[in-house]
Design a protein around this motif. Structure first.
Motif, PDB file in Angstrom:
ATOM      1  N   LEU A 195     -55.961 -51.888 109.526  1.00  0.00           N
ATOM      2  CA  LEU A 195     -56.777 -51.334 110.596  1.00  0.00           C
ATOM      3  C   LEU A 195     -58.211 -51.100 110.150  1.00  0.00           C
ATOM      4  N   TYR A 196     -59.023 -50.674 111.106  1.00  0.00           N
ATOM      5  CA  TYR A 196     -60.400 -50.297 110.852  1.00  0.00           C
ATOM      6  C   TYR A 196     -60.434 -48.774 110.945  1.00  0.00           C
ATOM      7  N   ILE A 197     -60.855 -48.122 109.860  1.00  0.00           N
ATOM      8  CA  ILE A 197     -60.783 -46.672 109.795  1.00  0.00           C
ATOM      9  C   ILE A 197     -62.092 -46.120 109.244  1.00  0.00           C
ATOM     10  N   GLU A 198     -62.505 -44.985 109.725  1.00  0.00           N
ATOM     11  CA  GLU A 198     -63.752 -44.353 109.279  1.00  0.00           C
ATOM     12  C   GLU A 198     -63.714 -44.103 107.779  1.00  0.00           C
ATOM     13  N   GLY A 199     -64.815 -44.472 107.077  1.00  0.00           N
ATOM     14  CA  GLY A 199     -64.889 -44.234 105.638  1.00  0.00           C
ATOM     15  C   GLY A 199     -64.460 -45.416 104.797  1.00  0.00           C
ATOM     16  N   ALA A 200     -64.054 -46.520 105.433  1.00  0.00           N
ATOM     17  CA  ALA A 200     -63.642 -47.715 104.703  1.00  0.00           C
ATOM     18  C   ALA A 200     -64.153 -48.943 105.446  1.00  0.00           C
ATOM     19  N   SER A 201     -64.020 -50.102 104.810  1.00  0.00           N
ATOM     20  CA  SER A 201     -64.457 -51.348 105.442  1.00  0.00           C
ATOM     21  C   SER A 201     -63.436 -51.772 106.493  1.00  0.00           C
ATOM     22  N   ALA A 203     -61.523 -54.001 106.268  1.00  0.00           N
ATOM     23  CA  ALA A 203     -60.358 -54.532 105.553  1.00  0.00           C
ATOM     24  C   ALA A 203     -59.471 -53.410 105.027  1.00  0.00           C
ATOM     25  N   ALA A 204     -59.378 -52.315 105.755  1.00  0.00           N
ATOM     26  CA  ALA A 204     -58.610 -51.161 105.291  1.00  0.00           C
ATOM     27  C   ALA A 204     -57.116 -51.348 105.542  1.00  0.00           C
ATOM     28  N   ILE A 205     -56.332 -50.763 104.664  1.00  0.00           N
ATOM     29  CA  ILE A 205     -54.882 -50.718 104.810  1.00  0.00           C
ATOM     30  C   ILE A 205     -54.484 -49.259 104.656  1.00  0.00           C
ATOM     31  N   ALA A 206     -53.942 -48.679 105.710  1.00  0.00           N
ATOM     32  CA  ALA A 206     -53.523 -47.280 105.682  1.00  0.00           C
ATOM     33  C   ALA A 206     -52.012 -47.231 105.490  1.00  0.00           C
ATOM     34  N   VAL A 207     -51.568 -46.420 104.541  1.00  0.00           N
ATOM     35  CA  VAL A 207     -50.147 -46.340 104.205  1.00  0.00           C
ATOM     36  C   VAL A 207     -49.683 -44.899 104.329  1.00  0.00           C
ATOM     37  N   HIS A 208     -48.575 -44.695 105.029  1.00  0.00           N
ATOM     38  CA  HIS A 208     -47.982 -43.366 105.186  1.00  0.00           C
ATOM     39  C   HIS A 208     -46.764 -43.266 104.280  1.00  0.00           C
ATOM     40  N   LEU A 209     -46.753 -42.247 103.410  1.00  0.00           N
ATOM     41  CA  LEU A 209     -45.696 -42.052 102.429  1.00  0.00           C
ATOM     42  C   LEU A 209     -44.790 -40.887 102.834  1.00  0.00           C
ATOM     43  N   PRO A 210     -43.614 -40.796 102.242  1.00  0.00           N
ATOM     44  CA  PRO A 210     -42.777 -39.611 102.468  1.00  0.00           C
ATOM     45  C   PRO A 210     -43.525 -38.346 102.036  1.00  0.00           C
ATOM     46  N   GLY A 211     -43.194 -37.222 102.632  1.00  0.00           N
ATOM     47  CA  GLY A 211     -43.846 -35.962 102.288  1.00  0.00           C
ATOM     48  C   GLY A 211     -45.151 -35.736 103.017  1.00  0.00           C
ATOM     49  N   GLN A 212     -45.370 -36.490 104.140  1.00  0.00           N
ATOM     50  CA  GLN A 212     -46.595 -36.338 104.931  1.00  0.00           C
ATOM     51  C   GLN A 212     -47.851 -36.621 104.111  1.00  0.00           C
ATOM     52  N   ALA A 245     -63.437 -50.422 117.757  1.00  0.00           N
ATOM     53  CA  ALA A 245     -62.619 -49.204 117.704  1.00  0.00           C
ATOM     54  C   ALA A 245     -62.149 -48.928 116.281  1.00  0.00           C
ATOM     55  N   LYS A 246     -61.967 -47.656 115.976  1.00  0.00           N
ATOM     56  CA  LYS A 246     -61.494 -47.249 114.665  1.00  0.00           C
ATOM     57  C   LYS A 246     -60.286 -46.323 114.825  1.00  0.00           C
ATOM     58  N   ALA A 247     -59.402 -46.383 113.846  1.00  0.00           N
ATOM     59  CA  ALA A 247     -58.271 -45.461 113.846  1.00  0.00           C
ATOM     60  C   ALA A 247     -58.753 -44.074 113.444  1.00  0.00           C
ATOM     61  N   LYS A 248     -58.088 -43.055 113.984  1.00  0.00           N
ATOM     62  CA  LYS A 248     -58.445 -41.668 113.657  1.00  0.00           C
ATOM     63  C   LYS A 248     -57.393 -41.080 112.731  1.00  0.00           C
ATOM     64  N   ILE A 249     -57.847 -40.445 111.663  1.00  0.00           N
ATOM     65  CA  ILE A 249     -56.937 -39.767 110.748  1.00  0.00           C
ATOM     66  C   ILE A 249     -56.478 -38.464 111.384  1.00  0.00           C
ATOM     67  N   LEU A 250     -55.167 -38.242 111.397  1.00  0.00           N
ATOM     68  CA  LEU A 250     -54.625 -37.047 112.045  1.00  0.00           C
ATOM     69  C   LEU A 250     -54.394 -35.891 111.074  1.00  0.00           C
ATOM     70  N   GLY A 251     -54.426 -36.184 109.774  1.00  0.00           N
ATOM     71  CA  GLY A 251     -54.223 -35.127 108.781  1.00  0.00           C
ATOM     72  C   GLY A 251     -55.528 -34.671 108.159  1.00  0.00           C
ATOM     73  N   ASP A 252     -55.424 -33.984 107.013  1.00  0.00           N
ATOM     74  CA  ASP A 252     -56.596 -33.455 106.303  1.00  0.00           C
ATOM     75  C   ASP A 252     -56.818 -34.235 105.012  1.00  0.00           C
ATOM     76  N   ILE A 253     -58.011 -34.832 104.870  1.00  0.00           N
ATOM     77  CA  ILE A 253     -58.349 -35.574 103.650  1.00  0.00           C
ATOM     78  C   ILE A 253     -58.525 -34.587 102.502  1.00  0.00           C
ATOM     79  N   PHE A 254     -57.791 -34.812 101.408  1.00  0.00           N
ATOM     80  CA  PHE A 254     -57.924 -33.907 100.267  1.00  0.00           C
ATOM     81  C   PHE A 254     -58.497 -34.594  99.024  1.00  0.00           C
TER      82      PHE A 254
END
Length: 366
Positions: A195-201, A203-212, A245-254
């Protein structure tokens, strides 16, 4: 006289029959099938399936609208996984062969297309009815990026939502979303989106892992960009096809990686060239990224820590012959560990033997 008349009658009948057969042949002639196919975010063909008549002329106008490379292979029924696995074994020869292995199960194929390139694939559909898969065999794509060509005299396809011959992410309409998580279907981590996501090119790949836990990998840089905790992403704008369009992050960047690149070769005077080679989905569904530094192959996998309070970056560099430096960004609330010990500086130097296989942990300490 009777003989001449009889011959004339026979001649007329032959002409009528030939004309009749010609008319029937023209009546049965089916117009060519024109398919316009592009690529959607999340490694998807925008046409998940289509129907053709046996023996019908088919033209697939395939345009790679993605920033990653893709191809298109049309296969014999039931051979998709076999061909995907054969393509993965091509190794260094893969790109030169457009990731098309030698197999009689491959009926037609395009070459590898870079972003923005097009190719017209023309063929006559098989006379034998069946479900003929089409797939992208670029490394890591074939297990999720495929579709089905239905060859049958009668256009009767299964209900889209229950079609077992297309990817699960293609079995719902683009606007359909999960009530709470904004996904079009229920998923179990680990899973990912291109996807296209804020803060990356783009060519971004967003991965969701166990444990949120989630991370963003940037293929254009071949590196980790940031980590976040909580819900995954909202892809609604992307799925609806909104321009830019860009994907929106729903959590908190740490954590955000600011000391790029994460890996650098020591004692190398020439300019280091980085090249992303793709990724593959491992048996446990985690991604293994493959990239190069000056043609030196590097393989990286990111998983959650056993206590699910951080992530582990694991590296394999089989042919490493020089010393290596690992870089990370000191961040409040995050501690980086190597072999169970916290790093006190933002760099970690490893000998060539240490750097061939190593792991680094990022743990949330607040």
């Amino acid at each position: 006289m009777y003989k001449k008349v009889s011959l004339s009658i026979i001649a007329c009948l032959v002409i009528l029959l030939l004309g009749s057969n010609k008319c029937l042949s023209q009546a049965k002639r089916v117009p060519a099938k024109e398919i316009k196919m592009t690529v959607l975010p999340g490694l998807r063909f925008d046409v998940p399936r289509f129907h053709v008549q046996p023996g019908q002329q088919v033209h697939i106008n395939f345009e790679n609208t993605d920033d990653m490379d893709h191809n298109l292979l049309v296969l014999k029924p039931g051979t998709r996984e076999q061909i995907v696995n054969l393509a993965a074994k091509l190794g260094a020869q893969g790109m030169a062969k457009s990731y098309v292995p030698e197999s009689s199960s491959i009926l037609w194929h395009t070459k590898i297309l870079h972003g923005g390139q097009k190719e017209r694939l023309s063929f006559t559909a098989p006379k034998e009815e069946g479900i003929y898969p089409y797939v992208c065999t670029f490394p890591g794509h074939g297990h999720v990026m495929y579709g089905a060509m239905y060859v049958s005299k009668v256009e009767k396809l299964p209900e889209l939502a229950h079609d077992p011959n297309i990817p699960k992410q293609s079995s719902h309409s683009d606007h359909q979303q999960h009530q709470h998580k904004n996904h079009p279907y229920e998923l179990v981590p680990p899973y990912y989106y291109r996807l296209y996501i804020e803060g990356a090119s783009p060519a971004a790949i967003a991965v969701h892992l166990p444990g949120q836990l989630s991370y963003c990998w940037d293929a254009s840089l071949s590196d980790l960009r940031f980590l976040w905790k909580g819900e995954f992403v909202d892809n609604a704008a992307l799925w609806k096809g909104h321009k830019d369009a860009k994907a929106k992050i729903l959590g908190d960047i740490f954590y955000q990686e600011k000391r790029l690149p994460s890996l650098s070769l020591l004692g190398v005077n020439s300019i280091v060239k980085r090249k992303f080679k793709g990724y593959k989905v491992l048996k446990d569904k985690y991604l293994e990224f493959h990239y190069q530094l000056n043609e030196l192959d590097i393989y990286e996998t990111i998983r959650e820590t056993p206590d699910r309070k951080g992530i582990v970056r694991s590296f394999r560099i089989p042919k490493l012959s020089s010393d290596l430096q690992f870089n990370y960004t000191k961040t409040d609330g995050v501690q980086c560990f190597f072999k169970g010990k916290p790093l006190t500086t933002e760099t970690l130097k490893l000998s060539s033997s240490e750097g061939r296989v190593f792991s680094v942990e990022y743990k949330i300490n607040k």
